[in-house]
Design a protein around this motif. Structure first.
Motif, short mmCIF file in Angstrom:
data_model
loop_
_atom_site.label_atom_id
_atom_site.label_comp_id
_atom_site.label_asym_id
_atom_site.label_seq_id
_atom_site.Cartn_x
_atom_site.Cartn_y
_atom_site.Cartn_z
N MET A 117 6.77 9.21 9.70
CA MET A 117 7.99 9.58 10.43
C MET A 117 8.15 11.09 10.49
O MET A 117 8.56 11.64 11.52
N ALA A 118 7.82 11.80 9.40
CA ALA A 118 7.91 13.26 9.39
C ALA A 118 6.95 13.86 10.41
O ALA A 118 7.29 14.82 11.12
N SER A 119 5.74 13.30 10.49
CA SER A 119 4.77 13.78 11.48
C SER A 119 5.30 13.58 12.89
O SER A 119 5.13 14.44 13.77
N LEU A 120 5.97 12.44 13.11
CA LEU A 120 6.55 12.17 14.43
C LEU A 120 7.63 13.18 14.76
O LEU A 120 7.69 13.71 15.89
N VAL A 121 8.49 13.49 13.79
CA VAL A 121 9.56 14.45 14.02
C VAL A 121 9.00 15.83 14.32
O VAL A 121 9.44 16.52 15.26
N PHE A 122 8.01 16.26 13.54
CA PHE A 122 7.40 17.56 13.78
C PHE A 122 6.73 17.60 15.15
O PHE A 122 6.80 18.61 15.86
N SER A 123 6.05 16.53 15.53
CA SER A 123 5.38 16.48 16.83
C SER A 123 6.38 16.57 17.97
O SER A 123 6.17 17.30 18.95
N ILE A 124 7.49 15.84 17.84
CA ILE A 124 8.53 15.88 18.87
C ILE A 124 9.11 17.29 18.98
O ILE A 124 9.35 17.80 20.09
N THR A 125 9.30 17.94 17.84
CA THR A 125 9.83 19.30 17.86
C THR A 125 8.90 20.26 18.58
O THR A 125 9.33 21.08 19.41
N VAL A 126 7.61 20.16 18.28
CA VAL A 126 6.64 21.04 18.92
C VAL A 126 6.59 20.80 20.43
O VAL A 126 6.54 21.74 21.23
N VAL A 127 6.62 19.53 20.84
CA VAL A 127 6.60 19.21 22.27
C VAL A 127 7.85 19.76 22.96
O VAL A 127 7.77 20.34 24.06
N ALA A 128 9.01 19.56 22.33
CA ALA A 128 10.26 20.06 22.92
C ALA A 128 10.24 21.58 23.06
O ALA A 128 10.67 22.14 24.08
#
Length: 312
Positions: free
Chosen positions: A9-20
């Motif tokens: 889940m943390a990896s998902l959150v970090f990935s979403i942040t980078v994409v945004a």
């Protein structure tokens, strides 16, 4: 198992942040990244995930797979489960926040809020003579001595109060040649001064210390920075690659609202006197007309072929 789920889940959150951040930087400019990085909600979400993962990793040293049921630390396991549930809700809220954050209107509102915050710090305009006119008759000293920059970068802020105190203590007069937002190279002239006792290395160091130089511009003491940021969003939205008139209209509306409040405020006059009324520090300044020029000069050409924007 719980630790693996938290890391995923943390990896998902970090990935979403980078994409945004990538989407926002490519469409609205890289300066916008700073406003996302300092967002408290983003930091809190990432912090919850990081601390939950750390807590679960530390718990693995205590809880073993072959541990008897009576020796299992139930409190530690319960806390880990509660933190996991909190992370799930934090991720849902974070996804909602990111979805809102990359909407053009919200992006413009964030940048405009920085401009509004800077305007709110200015004093209300007073009737009668301005401080600049009241100090106009003071005699300025001659034979100035130079102060050169010891570092390179953008001027983030100038400590006028501290500079005024040093000038009063040394019975000196300081003429600043720079202002917040200006880029200076190492060795550039940043000020000149006149002092009754002549040149003084310690006073020159005090002048340098009052001028804060950093790697990038900030909105502190620099309304032109926030105005330029809004202008960049407008110009990008009108480019052939994006061609979004609505975003340009939102920027113009925000600028109109900001200038409505700015015209009721008194801008720094660049002249600072001590308690006895003796002029000690002077420096360059922006007028209301200068800020209006910063906001509209570059946009006039880009909007010439956009009747909808011109009519606004």
């Amino acid at each position: 198992m719980l630790v693996s789920a938290m890391i995923t889940m943390a990896s998902l959150v970090f990935s979403i942040t980078v994409v945004a951040l990538s989407v926002a930087a490519s469409q609205f400019g890289s300066r916008l990244v700073r406003s996302y990085v300092k967002d408290t909600r983003s930091k809190a979400t990432l912090g919850v995930f990081a601390m939950t993962i750390l807590y679960c990793l530390l718990g693995l040293r205590v809880v073993g797979s072959d541990m008897p049921a009576e020796r299992v630390p139930h409190l530690m396991v319960s806390v880990g489960l509660v933190l996991s549930v909190v992370c799930v809700f934090a991720m849902l809220l974070f996804l909602h926040m990111i979805a809102q954050a990359i909407v053009a209107d919200e992006v413009v509102r964030r940048v405009a809020q920085e401009l509004e915050d800077g305007i709110a710090e200015l004093p209300l305009a007073q009737a009668g003579l301005s401080p600049q006119e009241r100090l106009e008759s003071l005699e300025l000293p001659a034979t100035p001595l130079p102060v050169f920059s010891a570092s390179e970068g953008y001027i983030e802020a100038i400590r006028y109060g501290r500079l005024l105190q040093h000038a009063q203590a040394e019975d000196a007069y300081v003429d600043l040649r720079v202002m917040a937002g200006v880029f200076v190279a190492r060795g550039d002239l940043i000020a000149t001064y006149a002092r009754a006792g002549g040149a003084n290395v310690g006073f020159e160091e005090s002048c340098r210390a009052a001028v804060l130089i950093g790697p990038e511009r900030t909105p502190v003491q620099d309304l032109a920075y926030s105005i330029r940021h809004l202008q960049d969003i407008c110009l990008r939205s009108l480019s052939a690659a994006i061609n979004d008139n609505n975003t340009a209209l939102v920027v113009i509306d925000r600028l109109r609202g900001a200038f409505t409040r700015l015209l009721r405020r008194e801008l720094p006059n660049g002249r600072y006197a001590d308690e006895q009324g003796v002029l000690r520090v002077v420096g360059p300044r922006y007028s209301h007309a200068d800020h209006l020029h910063h906001a509209l000069h570059a946009m006039r050409r880009s909007t010439a072929a956009q009747p909808v924007v011109v009519l606004r």
